[in-house]
Motif scaffolding. Structure first.
Motif, short mmCIF file in Angstrom:
data_model
loop_
_atom_site.label_atom_id
_atom_site.label_comp_id
_atom_site.label_asym_id
_atom_site.label_seq_id
_atom_site.Cartn_x
_atom_site.Cartn_y
_atom_site.Cartn_z
N ALA A 27 46.04 20.61 -111.22
CA ALA A 27 44.74 21.29 -111.30
C ALA A 27 43.91 21.12 -110.02
CB ALA A 27 43.96 20.76 -112.51
N GLY B 84 48.79 19.89 -105.78
CA GLY B 84 49.43 20.46 -106.97
C GLY B 84 48.96 21.88 -107.24
N ASP C 92 47.25 17.77 -116.51
CA ASP C 92 46.24 17.09 -115.68
C ASP C 92 45.25 16.42 -116.60
OD1 ASP C 92 45.41 17.70 -112.43
OD2 ASP C 92 43.90 16.73 -113.70
N ARG D 84 50.26 8.65 -117.71
CA ARG D 84 50.73 7.32 -118.11
C ARG D 84 51.23 7.29 -119.54
NH1 ARG D 84 45.32 4.39 -115.95
NH2 ARG D 84 44.50 6.31 -116.83
N VAL E 34 50.23 5.17 -112.80
CA VAL E 34 50.05 6.60 -112.49
C VAL E 34 51.15 7.07 -111.53
CG1 VAL E 34 48.50 8.36 -111.55
CG2 VAL E 34 47.54 6.40 -112.79
N THR F 210 56.31 14.35 -105.50
CA THR F 210 55.49 14.22 -104.29
C THR F 210 55.53 12.76 -103.83
OG1 THR F 210 54.03 16.01 -105.00
CG2 THR F 210 53.19 14.52 -103.30
N VAL F 211 56.01 12.55 -102.63
CA VAL F 211 56.01 11.22 -102.04
C VAL F 211 54.78 11.16 -101.13
CG1 VAL F 211 57.48 9.48 -100.92
CG2 VAL F 211 58.56 11.35 -102.16
N LYS G 136 54.80 4.39 -103.34
CA LYS G 136 55.48 5.59 -102.80
C LYS G 136 56.90 5.25 -102.35
CE LYS G 136 52.39 8.74 -103.61
NZ LYS G 136 52.65 9.90 -104.47
N THR H 184 42.00 16.78 -99.80
CA THR H 184 42.02 17.07 -101.24
C THR H 184 40.91 16.25 -101.91
OG1 THR H 184 43.55 15.27 -101.76
CG2 THR H 184 44.54 17.38 -101.18
N ARG I 114 41.78 10.48 -105.63
CA ARG I 114 40.91 9.37 -106.08
C ARG I 114 41.63 8.04 -106.00
NH1 ARG I 114 36.51 11.61 -109.03
NH2 ARG I 114 36.32 13.74 -108.25
N ILE J 212 38.99 11.26 -101.39
CA ILE J 212 39.47 11.22 -100.01
C ILE J 212 38.69 12.22 -99.14
CG2 ILE J 212 41.34 12.92 -100.17
CD1 ILE J 212 43.08 11.00 -98.52
N1 LIG Z 1 45.62 13.72 -99.99
C1 LIG Z 1 46.44 13.14 -99.15
O1 LIG Z 1 46.09 12.81 -97.98
C2 LIG Z 1 47.87 12.87 -99.55
C3 LIG Z 1 48.79 12.49 -98.56
C4 LIG Z 1 50.12 12.25 -98.91
C5 LIG Z 1 50.51 12.40 -100.25
N2 LIG Z 1 49.59 12.76 -101.18
C6 LIG Z 1 50.07 12.89 -102.56
O2 LIG Z 1 49.78 14.19 -103.03
C7 LIG Z 1 49.77 14.17 -104.47
C8 LIG Z 1 48.62 15.01 -104.99
O3 LIG Z 1 47.40 14.40 -104.63
P1 LIG Z 1 46.17 15.22 -104.03
O4 LIG Z 1 45.92 14.69 -102.66
O5 LIG Z 1 46.37 16.67 -104.25
O6 LIG Z 1 44.99 14.65 -104.95
P2 LIG Z 1 44.02 15.35 -106.04
O7 LIG Z 1 43.23 14.22 -106.61
O8 LIG Z 1 43.29 16.49 -105.42
O9 LIG Z 1 45.03 15.89 -107.13
C9 LIG Z 1 45.62 15.00 -108.04
C10 LIG Z 1 45.47 15.51 -109.45
O10 LIG Z 1 46.08 14.54 -110.31
C11 LIG Z 1 45.26 14.37 -111.46
N3 LIG Z 1 45.48 13.03 -112.01
C12 LIG Z 1 45.16 11.84 -111.45
N4 LIG Z 1 45.48 10.84 -112.29
C13 LIG Z 1 46.02 11.41 -113.39
C14 LIG Z 1 46.52 10.90 -114.62
N5 LIG Z 1 46.53 9.59 -114.89
N6 LIG Z 1 47.00 11.78 -115.53
C15 LIG Z 1 46.99 13.11 -115.29
N7 LIG Z 1 46.50 13.64 -114.15
C16 LIG Z 1 46.03 12.80 -113.23
C17 LIG Z 1 43.84 14.56 -110.96
O11 LIG Z 1 42.96 14.93 -112.01
C18 LIG Z 1 44.02 15.66 -109.92
O12 LIG Z 1 43.84 16.93 -110.49
C19 LIG Z 1 49.77 12.69 -104.85
O13 LIG Z 1 51.07 12.32 -105.24
C20 LIG Z 1 49.39 11.98 -103.57
O14 LIG Z 1 49.87 10.67 -103.51
C21 LIG Z 1 48.30 13.01 -100.86
#
Ligand SMILES: NC(=O)c1ccc[n+]([C@@H]2O[C@H](COP(=O)([O-])OP(=O)(O)OC[C@H]3O[C@@H](n4cnc5c(N)ncnc54)[C@H](O)[C@@H]3O)[C@@H](O)[C@H]2O)c1
Length: 297
Positions: free
Chosen positions: A36, A40, A58, A83, A136, A162-163, A181, A211, A214, A226
């Motif tokens: 969401a 993702g 989500d 979880r 998580v 996603t790593v 990771k 993004t 959190r 972030i």
């Molecule tokens: N943002 C970065 O710089 C970055 C860099 C490398 C990898 N990643 C990876 O990208 C992936 C996506 O993260 P993003 O940056 O898009 O963050 P994001 O917070 O924008 O998206 C993550 C989504 O996961 C949901 N979520 C979190 N905990 C949850 C739970 N317990 N149950 C269900 N939903 C849950 C949140 O509500 C959110 O919608 C992650 O695996 C993150 O580790 C992010």
């Protein structure tokens, strides 16, 4: 005579149009955790453009509402926590109920530790923070795989996780996130072995992305985003590929791995799309900055 030539030309044009609109994921159904927001959601949008149907699990009701407003009611959404196995099972059931099948499971929801170093992790918070973050980032992927496995085997589907650059190198987080990771890379390899030859299991390892990522509540970081960090400045001049990415810049790697026709032989692998951590120079990150001038371009 004229009529048959005209019909042949029309048929040819129609075929060309059909070819143009054929996507790499036509007729496939994908379920994305954390779909969401951020990465993702960008993958969801790109998969739809490639002809897939999308389901999302989500925990954020607000973000789910935002996604549905953008993408319409054609997607299947489940509000739940990665979880919990039962929440993954509900999401898989909702997907199959709405679309009749599931071909692609994408484990993506995660939280970050904001680079909290061992020395700075409070003694009373380290244990709950570890449990929360690993629940998580690692258990969430494992439980999703468990819930989706049967449908994926049935359809000769695939899993993609996603790593992060933190799955390979230090300093993309603190010890909690980096260890989580790295654990995901191990999970990909083990599941690729266990699910072969029926289901391919791969990963995408992005670098920094703007993004709403959190952190763990146990470190008081649940409401921190972030987005509050000037990522573009922090990463400027540090990587071989200097462009600052948008979430959608990573979506193509997921499309490739999800497409049976285009990555049939790929399993147990991770596509690193981090701007070139593995190709960073010692003295300077990019060795080819002057190439166009040297080549007279
Ligand atoms: N943002 C970065 O710089 C970055 C860099 C490398 C990898 N990643 C990876 O990208 C992936 C996506 O993260 P993003 O940056 O898009 O963050 P994001 O917070 O924008 O998206 C993550 C989504 O996961 C949901 N979520 C979190 N905990 C949850 C739970 N317990 N149950 C269900 N939903 C849950 C949140 O509500 C959110 O919608 C992650 O695996 C993150 O580790 C992010």
């Amino acid at each position: 005579m004229c009529w048959s030539i005209l019909m042949a030309a029309l048929t040819h044009e129609r075929r060309k149009t059909q070819e143009r609109v054929m996507g790499w994921l036509d007729g496939r159904v994908a379920l994305i955790t954390g779909g969401a927001s951020g990465l993702g959601a960008a993958v969801a949008e790109r998969f739809i453009a490639e002809g897939a149907q999308i389901a999302v699990l989500d925990k954020s009701t607000e973000k789910i509402a935002g996604l549905t407003a953008r993408l319409g009611k054609g997607i299947a959404v489940t509000q739940g926590d990665v979880r919990e196995l039962k929440d993954h099972q509900r999401a898989v059931s909702a997907t199959v109920e709405k679309f009749g099948r599931l071909d692609i499971f994408i484990g993506n929801a995660a939280i970050w530790d904001y680079g909290a170093k061992l020395v700075d992790l409070p003694e009373d918070a380290i244990s709950p923070a570890f449990d929360e973050l690993f629940a998580v980032n690692v258990k969430g992927y494992l439980l999703g795989a468990k819930a989706a496995q049967r449908e994926l085997v049935k359809n000769q589907g695939c899993m993609i996780f996603t790593v992060s650059n933190a799955g390979f190198y230090p300093d993309g987080g603190g010890p909690l996130y980096t260890a989580s990771k790295h654990a995901v890379v191990g999970l990909i390899r083990q599941l690729a072995f266990e699910c072969a030859p029926h289901v391919r299991v791969n990963g995408v390892a992005p670098g920094a992305i703007p993004t709403d990522l959190r952190g763990p509540a146990a470190l008081g970081l649940a409401e921190r985003s972030i987005a509050s960090i000037p990522l573009q400045e922090a990463t400027r001049g540090k990587m071989p590929i200097a462009d600052f990415p948008a979430p959608g810049d990573y979506a193509g790697a997921y499309v490739l791995l999800a497409s049976k026709e285009n990555s049939r032989m790929a399993t147990g692998t991770v596509i690193n799309c981090d701007g070139g951590f593995a190709a960073r120079g010692v003295a300077t990150p990019s060795g080819g900055v002057n190439l166009p001038q040297k080549l007279g371009l």
